[in-house]
Design a protein around this motif. Structure first.
Motif, mmCIF file in Angstrom:
data_model
loop_
_atom_site.group_PDB
_atom_site.id
_atom_site.type_symbol
_atom_site.label_atom_id
_atom_site.label_comp_id
_atom_site.label_asym_id
_atom_site.label_seq_id
_atom_site.Cartn_x
_atom_site.Cartn_y
_atom_site.Cartn_z
ATOM 1 N N LEU A 157 50.102 45.548 21.627
ATOM 2 C CA LEU A 157 51.206 47.087 21.839
ATOM 3 C C LEU A 157 52.281 46.335 20.820
ATOM 4 O O LEU A 157 52.537 45.014 20.501
ATOM 5 C CB LEU A 157 51.499 47.159 23.076
ATOM 6 N N VAL A 217 48.963 51.516 19.818
ATOM 7 C CA VAL A 217 48.297 50.497 20.422
ATOM 8 C C VAL A 217 47.288 49.511 19.236
ATOM 9 O O VAL A 217 46.731 50.193 18.338
ATOM 10 C CB VAL A 217 47.013 51.625 21.448
ATOM 11 N N TYR A 223 40.744 49.249 23.547
ATOM 12 C CA TYR A 223 41.473 49.832 25.088
ATOM 13 C C TYR A 223 42.004 50.532 25.418
ATOM 14 O O TYR A 223 42.165 51.438 23.480
ATOM 15 C CB TYR A 223 42.879 48.217 24.713
ATOM 16 N N SER A 224 42.106 51.538 25.878
ATOM 17 C CA SER A 224 42.695 52.743 26.086
ATOM 18 C C SER A 224 44.238 52.511 27.357
ATOM 19 O O SER A 224 44.313 51.807 28.044
ATOM 20 C CB SER A 224 41.806 53.854 26.772
ATOM 21 N N LEU A 225 45.062 53.668 27.166
ATOM 22 C CA LEU A 225 45.873 53.782 27.100
ATOM 23 C C LEU A 225 45.863 54.629 29.514
ATOM 24 O O LEU A 225 45.261 55.225 29.658
ATOM 25 C CB LEU A 225 47.156 54.834 26.696
ATOM 26 N N ASN A 226 46.387 53.549 30.089
ATOM 27 C CA ASN A 226 46.784 53.409 31.594
ATOM 28 C C ASN A 226 48.223 53.845 32.633
ATOM 29 O O ASN A 226 48.331 55.284 32.684
ATOM 30 C CB ASN A 226 46.357 52.441 32.248
ATOM 31 N N GLY A 262 51.346 61.522 23.156
ATOM 32 C CA GLY A 262 49.876 60.852 22.474
ATOM 33 C C GLY A 262 50.313 61.190 21.552
ATOM 34 O O GLY A 262 49.587 62.511 21.039
ATOM 35 N N VAL A 330 53.045 47.450 30.833
ATOM 36 C CA VAL A 330 52.661 48.420 30.615
ATOM 37 C C VAL A 330 51.413 47.972 30.385
ATOM 38 O O VAL A 330 51.163 47.024 29.596
ATOM 39 C CB VAL A 330 52.992 48.751 28.780
ATOM 40 N N LEU A 332 47.215 48.488 29.933
ATOM 41 C CA LEU A 332 45.576 48.855 28.899
ATOM 42 C C LEU A 332 44.896 49.199 30.192
ATOM 43 O O LEU A 332 45.010 47.859 30.536
ATOM 44 C CB LEU A 332 45.283 48.586 27.580
#
Length: 335
Positions: A157, A217, A223-226, A262, A330, A332
Protein backbone atom coordinates in the motif's frame (compact mmCIF):
# COMPACT_ATOMS: atom_id res chain seq x y z
CA UNK A 1 -29.91 -110.27 25.01
CA UNK A 2 -28.46 -109.76 21.55
CA UNK A 3 -31.58 -107.82 20.60
CA UNK A 4 -31.08 -105.35 23.50
CA UNK A 5 -27.43 -104.75 22.61
CA UNK A 6 -28.34 -104.05 18.99
CA UNK A 7 -30.95 -101.50 20.03
CA UNK A 8 -28.38 -99.69 22.20
CA UNK A 9 -25.98 -99.46 19.27
CA UNK A 10 -28.50 -97.82 16.90
CA UNK A 11 -28.04 -94.17 18.16
CA UNK A 12 -24.28 -94.50 17.92
CA UNK A 13 -24.54 -95.83 14.39
CA UNK A 14 -26.78 -92.90 13.42
CA UNK A 15 -24.36 -90.31 14.85
CA UNK A 16 -21.45 -91.95 13.11
CA UNK A 17 -23.27 -91.75 9.83
CA UNK A 18 -23.79 -87.93 10.03
CA UNK A 19 -21.02 -85.58 8.72
CA UNK A 20 -20.43 -81.82 9.37
CA UNK A 21 -21.67 -81.14 5.86
CA UNK A 22 -25.09 -82.23 6.94
CA UNK A 23 -25.36 -79.45 9.60
CA UNK A 24 -27.44 -76.39 8.63
CA UNK A 25 -25.37 -73.12 8.46
CA UNK A 26 -26.70 -70.17 10.53
CA UNK A 27 -27.03 -66.79 8.69
CA UNK A 28 -27.24 -63.50 10.66
CA UNK A 29 -29.22 -60.94 8.69
CA UNK A 30 -28.31 -57.24 8.46
CA UNK A 31 -30.68 -55.00 10.44
CA UNK A 32 -29.22 -51.56 9.75
CA UNK A 33 -26.22 -49.35 9.05
CA UNK A 34 -24.91 -46.04 10.39
CA UNK A 35 -22.25 -43.51 9.34
CA UNK A 36 -19.80 -42.06 11.86
CA UNK A 37 -20.57 -38.49 10.69
CA UNK A 38 -24.13 -37.49 9.71
CA UNK A 39 -22.87 -34.11 8.50
CA UNK A 40 -19.52 -33.02 7.12
CA UNK A 41 -18.04 -29.71 5.98
CA UNK A 42 -15.08 -29.72 3.61
CA UNK A 43 -13.08 -27.09 1.76
CA UNK A 44 -12.68 -27.58 -1.99
CA UNK A 45 -9.86 -30.09 -2.51
CA UNK A 46 -10.12 -31.70 0.92
CA UNK A 47 -10.87 -35.40 1.47
CA UNK A 48 -12.33 -37.31 4.38
CA UNK A 49 -13.01 -41.03 4.95
CA UNK A 50 -16.47 -41.90 6.20
CA UNK A 51 -16.86 -45.07 8.26
CA UNK A 52 -19.98 -47.25 8.06
CA UNK A 53 -21.00 -49.58 10.88
CA UNK A 54 -23.25 -52.50 9.94
CA UNK A 55 -25.62 -53.93 12.54
CA UNK A 56 -25.70 -56.33 14.15
CA UNK A 57 -22.02 -56.71 14.94
CA UNK A 58 -22.10 -60.40 13.96
CA UNK A 59 -23.96 -59.89 10.68
CA UNK A 60 -22.90 -62.51 8.17
CA UNK A 61 -22.40 -60.02 5.31
CA UNK A 62 -21.05 -56.55 6.07
CA UNK A 63 -20.23 -55.36 2.56
CA UNK A 64 -21.46 -51.85 1.67
CA UNK A 65 -21.55 -49.56 -1.39
CA UNK A 66 -21.08 -45.77 -1.29
CA UNK A 67 -22.80 -43.32 -3.66
CA UNK A 68 -23.16 -39.53 -3.98
CA UNK A 69 -26.10 -37.41 -5.06
CA UNK A 70 -23.84 -34.82 -6.73
CA UNK A 71 -20.48 -36.00 -7.95
CA UNK A 72 -19.77 -32.48 -9.23
CA UNK A 73 -19.89 -31.24 -5.60
CA UNK A 74 -18.51 -34.20 -3.64
CA UNK A 75 -17.30 -37.52 -5.02
CA UNK A 76 -17.02 -40.72 -3.00
CA UNK A 77 -15.10 -43.98 -3.39
CA UNK A 78 -17.65 -46.76 -4.03
CA UNK A 79 -15.82 -49.22 -1.81
CA UNK A 80 -13.67 -46.93 0.36
CA UNK A 81 -16.05 -44.20 1.57
CA UNK A 82 -13.42 -41.55 0.85
CA UNK A 83 -15.26 -38.27 0.15
CA UNK A 84 -13.49 -35.61 -1.93
CA UNK A 85 -14.75 -32.01 -2.11
CA UNK A 86 -14.97 -30.90 -5.74
CA UNK A 87 -16.89 -27.61 -5.79
CA UNK A 88 -18.91 -25.40 -3.44
CA UNK A 89 -22.37 -26.77 -2.71
CA UNK A 90 -24.17 -29.56 -0.85
CA UNK A 91 -24.27 -33.29 -1.64
CA UNK A 92 -25.72 -36.34 0.07
CA UNK A 93 -23.46 -39.34 0.53
CA UNK A 94 -25.37 -42.64 0.91
CA UNK A 95 -24.06 -45.99 2.14
CA UNK A 96 -26.08 -49.09 1.25
CA UNK A 97 -25.59 -52.60 2.62
CA UNK A 98 -25.19 -55.33 0.00
CA UNK A 99 -27.35 -57.64 2.09
CA UNK A 100 -30.72 -56.18 2.99
CA UNK A 101 -30.23 -52.83 1.19
CA UNK A 102 -30.15 -50.86 4.45
CA UNK A 103 -29.06 -47.22 4.06
CA UNK A 104 -27.62 -44.26 5.95
CA UNK A 105 -26.69 -40.79 4.74
CA UNK A 106 -24.22 -37.99 5.38
CA UNK A 107 -24.87 -34.42 4.24
CA UNK A 108 -21.66 -32.91 2.89
CA UNK A 109 -21.26 -29.13 2.60
CA UNK A 110 -18.38 -27.96 0.42
CA UNK A 111 -17.05 -24.41 0.81
CA UNK A 112 -14.48 -22.41 -1.10
CA UNK A 113 -11.06 -22.12 0.58
CA UNK A 114 -10.41 -18.97 2.58
CA UNK A 115 -8.42 -16.52 0.40
CA UNK A 116 -4.81 -16.10 1.42
CA UNK A 117 -4.40 -12.84 3.32
CA UNK A 118 -1.47 -10.47 3.71
CA UNK A 119 -1.06 -7.73 6.32
CA UNK A 120 0.74 -4.43 5.86
CA UNK A 121 3.55 -4.14 8.40
CA UNK A 122 5.90 -1.36 9.44
CA UNK A 123 7.96 -3.33 11.96
CA UNK A 124 11.59 -2.27 11.96
CA UNK A 125 10.94 1.16 10.44
CA UNK A 126 11.36 3.03 13.75
CA UNK A 127 14.32 2.59 16.07
CA UNK A 128 13.59 5.13 18.81
CA UNK A 129 10.84 4.56 21.36
CA UNK A 130 7.74 6.78 21.28
CA UNK A 131 8.63 8.12 17.85
CA UNK A 132 6.82 8.61 14.55
CA UNK A 133 7.57 8.76 10.85
CA UNK A 134 8.65 12.18 9.60
CA UNK A 135 9.18 12.70 5.89
CA UNK A 136 11.88 15.31 6.60
CA UNK A 137 13.75 16.40 9.71
CA UNK A 138 12.98 20.06 9.12
CA UNK A 139 10.54 21.78 6.80
CA UNK A 140 12.44 24.22 4.54
CA UNK A 141 9.99 27.08 5.05
CA UNK A 142 7.79 28.05 7.96
CA UNK A 143 4.01 27.86 7.64
CA UNK A 144 4.11 25.67 4.56
CA UNK A 145 2.70 22.16 4.26
CA UNK A 146 4.43 19.52 2.19
CA UNK A 147 2.93 16.36 0.79
CA UNK A 148 4.70 13.01 0.73
CA UNK A 149 3.93 9.31 0.71
CA UNK A 150 5.25 6.16 2.36
CA UNK A 151 4.73 2.42 1.96
CA UNK A 152 4.69 -0.61 4.20
CA UNK A 153 7.53 -3.15 4.34
CA UNK A 154 6.16 -5.22 1.45
CA UNK A 155 5.08 -2.29 -0.72
CA UNK A 156 1.46 -3.46 -0.61
CA UNK A 157 0.00 0.00 0.00
CA UNK A 158 0.99 3.62 -0.50
CA UNK A 159 -0.15 6.05 2.21
CA UNK A 160 -0.52 9.82 1.91
CA UNK A 161 1.41 11.97 4.39
CA UNK A 162 1.49 15.73 4.91
CA UNK A 163 3.98 17.48 7.20
CA UNK A 164 4.65 20.99 8.38
CA UNK A 165 6.34 23.10 11.04
CA UNK A 166 4.23 26.10 11.94
CA UNK A 167 6.82 27.47 14.33
CA UNK A 168 5.93 25.21 17.22
CA UNK A 169 7.47 21.98 15.95
CA UNK A 170 6.68 19.21 13.52
CA UNK A 171 3.07 18.28 12.87
CA UNK A 172 1.56 15.74 10.51
CA UNK A 173 -1.76 15.16 8.81
CA UNK A 174 -3.15 12.27 6.77
CA UNK A 175 -1.12 9.16 7.74
CA UNK A 176 1.99 8.55 9.81
CA UNK A 177 3.28 5.40 11.47
CA UNK A 178 4.31 5.39 15.13
CA UNK A 179 5.32 3.19 18.04
CA UNK A 180 3.99 5.55 20.69
CA UNK A 181 2.86 4.02 23.95
CA UNK A 182 3.04 7.21 26.01
CA UNK A 183 -0.33 8.93 25.69
CA UNK A 184 -0.06 11.14 28.79
CA UNK A 185 -0.42 14.35 26.76
CA UNK A 186 -4.05 15.33 26.21
CA UNK A 187 -3.46 15.88 22.48
CA UNK A 188 -1.29 12.79 21.98
CA UNK A 189 -1.49 11.06 18.62
CA UNK A 190 -0.90 7.72 20.38
CA UNK A 191 -3.61 5.07 20.35
CA UNK A 192 -5.82 5.07 23.43
CA UNK A 193 -4.81 1.39 23.79
CA UNK A 194 -1.17 2.49 24.33
CA UNK A 195 -0.07 -0.33 22.02
CA UNK A 196 -0.39 -1.66 18.50
CA UNK A 197 -2.83 -4.44 17.76
CA UNK A 198 0.09 -6.62 16.64
CA UNK A 199 3.80 -5.89 16.95
CA UNK A 200 4.92 -2.42 18.01
CA UNK A 201 4.17 -0.04 15.12
CA UNK A 202 0.75 1.17 14.00
CA UNK A 203 -0.75 4.04 12.00
CA UNK A 204 -1.99 7.32 13.41
CA UNK A 205 -4.34 9.25 11.14
CA UNK A 206 -5.49 12.87 10.94
CA UNK A 207 -8.08 13.26 8.18
CA UNK A 208 -10.02 16.42 7.39
CA UNK A 209 -11.67 18.13 4.44
CA UNK A 210 -8.41 20.02 3.90
CA UNK A 211 -6.08 17.03 4.17
CA UNK A 212 -8.08 13.83 3.56
CA UNK A 213 -6.13 10.69 4.46
CA UNK A 214 -6.00 7.98 1.82
CA UNK A 215 -4.09 4.90 0.72
CA UNK A 216 -3.86 3.07 -2.59
CA UNK A 217 -3.48 -0.62 -3.34
CA UNK A 218 -0.25 -0.93 -5.31
CA UNK A 219 -1.13 -4.16 -7.14
CA UNK A 220 -4.94 -4.32 -7.43
CA UNK A 221 -4.72 -7.14 -9.97
CA UNK A 222 -3.19 -9.37 -7.30
CA UNK A 223 -4.91 -8.11 -4.14
CA UNK A 224 -8.30 -6.93 -2.96
CA UNK A 225 -9.11 -5.05 0.24
CA UNK A 226 -10.24 -6.97 3.32
CA UNK A 227 -10.19 -4.60 6.30
CA UNK A 228 -8.17 -3.18 9.18
CA UNK A 229 -8.14 -2.77 12.96
CA UNK A 230 -9.08 0.70 14.21
CA UNK A 231 -9.34 2.47 17.56
CA UNK A 232 -9.49 5.99 18.92
CA UNK A 233 -6.50 8.27 19.04
CA UNK A 234 -5.87 9.68 22.54
CA UNK A 235 -6.48 13.24 21.32
CA UNK A 236 -9.97 12.40 20.02
CA UNK A 237 -10.77 10.15 23.00
CA UNK A 238 -10.02 12.95 25.46
CA UNK A 239 -12.06 15.41 23.42
CA UNK A 240 -15.06 13.09 23.64
CA UNK A 241 -14.72 12.19 27.32
CA UNK A 242 -13.57 15.41 29.05
CA UNK A 243 -13.62 18.00 26.26
CA UNK A 244 -11.08 20.70 25.47
CA UNK A 245 -11.00 24.29 24.24
CA UNK A 246 -12.77 23.23 21.04
CA UNK A 247 -14.68 20.03 21.75
CA UNK A 248 -17.42 19.17 24.21
CA UNK A 249 -17.66 15.97 26.22
CA UNK A 250 -20.14 13.51 24.73
CA UNK A 251 -23.51 12.66 26.25
CA UNK A 252 -26.44 10.40 25.27
CA UNK A 253 -27.05 10.69 21.51
CA UNK A 254 -23.48 11.73 20.65
CA UNK A 255 -21.44 9.77 18.10
CA UNK A 256 -18.13 9.77 16.25
CA UNK A 257 -18.06 7.94 12.91
CA UNK A 258 -15.28 6.82 10.57
CA UNK A 259 -16.10 6.37 6.87
CA UNK A 260 -14.00 4.67 4.18
CA UNK A 261 -14.88 5.49 0.56
CA UNK A 262 -13.55 3.30 -2.21
CA UNK A 263 -12.56 4.50 -5.69
CA UNK A 264 -11.67 2.67 -8.90
CA UNK A 265 -8.83 3.38 -11.31
CA UNK A 266 -10.87 6.18 -12.92
CA UNK A 267 -11.38 7.84 -9.51
CA UNK A 268 -15.06 6.87 -9.56
CA UNK A 269 -16.57 6.05 -6.17
CA UNK A 270 -17.57 2.39 -5.91
CA UNK A 271 -19.04 2.46 -2.39
CA UNK A 272 -18.39 3.28 1.25
CA UNK A 273 -18.45 1.63 4.69
CA UNK A 274 -18.82 3.15 8.16
CA UNK A 275 -17.79 2.24 11.68
CA UNK A 276 -18.55 4.09 14.91
CA UNK A 277 -15.67 5.00 17.21
CA UNK A 278 -18.20 6.34 19.72
CA UNK A 279 -21.96 5.89 19.90
CA UNK A 280 -23.42 7.07 23.20
CA UNK A 281 -26.72 5.47 24.17
CA UNK A 282 -26.45 7.04 27.64
CA UNK A 283 -24.38 9.71 29.36
CA UNK A 284 -22.29 6.99 30.97
CA UNK A 285 -21.06 5.43 27.72
CA UNK A 286 -17.46 5.72 26.55
CA UNK A 287 -15.77 5.90 23.14
CA UNK A 288 -14.08 2.81 21.72
CA UNK A 289 -10.97 2.08 23.80
CA UNK A 290 -9.77 -1.16 22.16
CA UNK A 291 -8.88 -2.31 18.68
CA UNK A 292 -12.00 -3.22 16.69
CA UNK A 293 -12.21 -4.77 13.21
CA UNK A 294 -13.27 -2.48 10.36
CA UNK A 295 -14.67 -4.72 7.61
CA UNK A 296 -13.94 -3.19 4.20
CA UNK A 297 -15.03 -6.12 2.02
CA UNK A 298 -17.98 -4.07 0.64
CA UNK A 299 -15.32 -1.97 -1.13
CA UNK A 300 -12.95 -4.90 -1.72
CA UNK A 301 -12.21 -3.87 -5.30
CA UNK A 302 -11.24 -0.31 -4.42
CA UNK A 303 -7.86 0.83 -5.67
CA UNK A 304 -7.92 4.00 -3.57
CA UNK A 305 -9.57 4.43 -0.14
CA UNK A 306 -10.27 7.85 1.35
CA UNK A 307 -11.09 8.21 5.06
CA UNK A 308 -13.30 10.83 6.67
CA UNK A 309 -14.64 11.51 10.17
CA UNK A 310 -17.96 12.89 11.37
CA UNK A 311 -19.19 13.85 14.82
CA UNK A 312 -22.31 15.22 16.46
CA UNK A 313 -20.06 17.83 18.04
CA UNK A 314 -19.83 20.39 15.25
CA UNK A 315 -19.65 24.17 15.15
CA UNK A 316 -19.37 27.11 12.80
CA UNK A 317 -16.08 25.87 11.39
CA UNK A 318 -16.99 22.21 11.19
CA UNK A 319 -16.30 19.26 13.48
CA UNK A 320 -15.05 20.12 16.97
CA UNK A 321 -14.03 16.57 17.91
CA UNK A 322 -10.33 16.13 17.01
CA UNK A 323 -10.23 14.49 13.58
CA UNK A 324 -7.89 11.67 14.56
CA UNK A 325 -8.02 7.87 14.77
CA UNK A 326 -5.55 4.98 14.75
CA UNK A 327 -5.28 2.00 12.43
CA UNK A 328 -3.31 -1.27 12.41
CA UNK A 329 -3.13 -4.49 10.46
CA UNK A 330 -4.46 -3.27 7.12
CA UNK A 331 -5.29 -6.58 5.44
CA UNK A 332 -5.46 -7.53 1.78
CA UNK A 333 -6.42 -10.88 0.29
CA UNK A 334 -4.96 -12.51 -2.76
CA UNK A 335 -7.26 -12.76 -5.75
Amino acid sequence: MKKIAFLLLLPLMWLAGCSSDDKAETTVAVTGVTIDQPTLTLTVGQSKTLVATVAPEDATTKDVVWTTSKAEVASVGEKTGVVTAVAAGTATITVTTVEGAKTATCTVTVVEPEPEKVVASFEGKLSAANSQFMAVDKVPEQSVQYDATFTDNDNLLTFTHTYADWGTGYTFSRFTFTNMTDNSEANSIAAITQAAKEGTIYLSVNSSDFTPASFTVNDPAAYSLNGAWVTNCTYAYNGMTVGDSYSTAFKAGSWFKLTAKGYDAEEQEIGSVDIYLANYQSDDDKPVNEWIWFDMTPIADAIKVVFSLESTDTGKWGMNTPAYFCMDGVTLQKR
